[in-house]
Design a protein around this motif. Structure first.
Motif, short mmCIF file in Angstrom:
data_model
loop_
_atom_site.label_atom_id
_atom_site.label_comp_id
_atom_site.label_asym_id
_atom_site.label_seq_id
_atom_site.Cartn_x
_atom_site.Cartn_y
_atom_site.Cartn_z
N ASP A 112 1.04 -1.18 0.36
CA ASP A 112 -0.14 -0.03 0.04
C ASP A 112 0.59 1.21 0.01
O ASP A 112 0.55 2.28 -0.67
CB ASP A 112 -0.90 0.01 0.88
CG ASP A 112 -2.12 -0.93 1.02
OD1 ASP A 112 -2.41 -1.32 -0.43
OD2 ASP A 112 -3.29 -1.33 1.49
N GLY B 183 -21.14 6.70 -0.21
CA GLY B 183 -20.14 6.02 -0.97
C GLY B 183 -21.11 5.13 -1.87
O GLY B 183 -22.38 4.80 -1.56
N ARG C 125 -11.93 -1.11 5.43
CA ARG C 125 -11.06 -0.69 5.61
C ARG C 125 -10.35 -0.20 6.09
O ARG C 125 -9.67 -0.04 7.00
CB ARG C 125 -10.33 -0.84 3.92
CG ARG C 125 -8.87 0.24 3.76
CD ARG C 125 -8.14 -0.05 3.39
NE ARG C 125 -7.11 0.01 3.00
CZ ARG C 125 -5.98 -0.31 2.85
NH1 ARG C 125 -5.79 -2.18 2.39
NH2 ARG C 125 -5.16 -0.17 3.06
N ILE C 126 -11.60 1.20 6.44
CA ILE C 126 -11.91 2.08 7.31
C ILE C 126 -12.12 1.76 8.59
O ILE C 126 -11.12 2.50 9.59
CB ILE C 126 -12.83 3.24 7.26
CG1 ILE C 126 -12.99 4.00 5.80
CG2 ILE C 126 -13.64 3.84 8.54
CD1 ILE C 126 -13.54 4.38 5.25
N ASP D 88 -14.82 -0.54 1.41
CA ASP D 88 -14.36 0.54 2.04
C ASP D 88 -14.62 0.76 3.54
O ASP D 88 -12.98 1.83 4.16
CB ASP D 88 -14.56 1.50 0.85
CG ASP D 88 -14.66 1.91 -0.11
OD1 ASP D 88 -13.08 1.71 -0.73
OD2 ASP D 88 -15.03 2.45 -1.04
N HIS E 151 -13.35 4.70 -12.25
CA HIS E 151 -12.48 4.16 -10.92
C HIS E 151 -11.23 5.15 -10.44
O HIS E 151 -9.95 5.06 -10.38
CB HIS E 151 -11.35 2.80 -11.29
CG HIS E 151 -13.04 1.94 -12.28
ND1 HIS E 151 -13.46 1.10 -10.93
CD2 HIS E 151 -12.45 1.56 -12.48
CE1 HIS E 151 -14.05 0.19 -11.83
NE2 HIS E 151 -13.46 0.68 -12.86
N ALA F 38 -10.75 7.99 -7.28
CA ALA F 38 -11.69 8.23 -6.40
C ALA F 38 -12.45 9.82 -6.56
O ALA F 38 -13.86 9.93 -5.90
CB ALA F 38 -10.88 8.44 -5.16
N ILE G 13 -19.45 0.72 -1.88
CA ILE G 13 -18.85 0.78 0.19
C ILE G 13 -18.84 -0.34 0.70
O ILE G 13 -17.45 0.24 1.85
CB ILE G 13 -19.26 2.65 0.82
CG1 ILE G 13 -20.29 2.44 1.42
CG2 ILE G 13 -19.14 3.19 -0.22
CD1 ILE G 13 -20.65 3.58 2.08
N CYS H 195 -16.63 9.58 -6.59
CA CYS H 195 -16.79 11.27 -5.24
C CYS H 195 -18.29 11.17 -6.75
O CYS H 195 -19.57 11.95 -6.07
CB CYS H 195 -16.98 11.81 -4.48
SG CYS H 195 -15.64 10.69 -3.29
N ASP I 298 -24.56 3.30 2.05
CA ASP I 298 -24.07 2.57 0.44
C ASP I 298 -24.89 3.01 -0.55
O ASP I 298 -26.24 2.55 -0.66
CB ASP I 298 -24.19 0.87 0.54
CG ASP I 298 -23.20 0.57 -0.96
OD1 ASP I 298 -23.43 1.45 -1.47
OD2 ASP I 298 -22.16 -0.52 -0.63
#
Length: 129
Positions: free
Chosen positions: A4, A44, A53-54, A50, A105, A107, A47, A111, A73
């Motif tokens: 990452d 999102g 991951r958060i 995501d 794709h 970010a 999501i 958004c 979502d």
């Protein structure tokens, strides 16, 4: 993790010296929570990954997700309210609605597309959530 870190540096054109100067994960999580202080919804398109991951990042940063935060979502909302057999891809739905963005794709563009879909649907049908 190392993958990452290298991916972020490569894709963001960040200098390695700038990356090394970034605050710790714990400080970043604290700063993020302070910045989000009055916002309780994280919105999102698809999501689930995501959101996980958060949650994991917050855990690594020794901080729990505030209990009043909700992950919304928009793909789920659209699928349920508009009776699709499957969730339409964001890009396809945005194209049909005339919502443009520069890159797939990406970010920021994703958004903007998601926000555009919300605005368009709410202008037609009222509040989505």
């Amino acid at each position: 993790d190392k993958f990452d870190q290298l991916h972020i540096i490569r894709t963001s054109n960040m200098r390695y010296s700038d990356y090394l100067a970034l605050p710790s994960l714990q400080q970043t999580v604290r700063d993020y929570v302070a910045w989000m202080r009055t916002t309780t919804d994280i919105v999102g398109w698809s999501i689930e990954g995501d959101a996980e991951r958060i949650r994991e990042t917050f855990k690594q940063g020794s901080h729990g997700i505030p209990k009043n935060w909700k992950f919304i979502d928009i793909a789920d909302v659209v699928e349920k309210q508009y009776s699709f057999n499957a969730t339409p891809p964001l890009q396809g739905l945005a194209n049909v609605m005339g919502i443009s963005a520069n890159r797939d794709h990406n970010a920021l563009d994703d958004c903007l597309r998601t926000f555009g879909v919300i605005k368009e649907l709410e202008s037609r049908d009222g509040k989505l959530f």
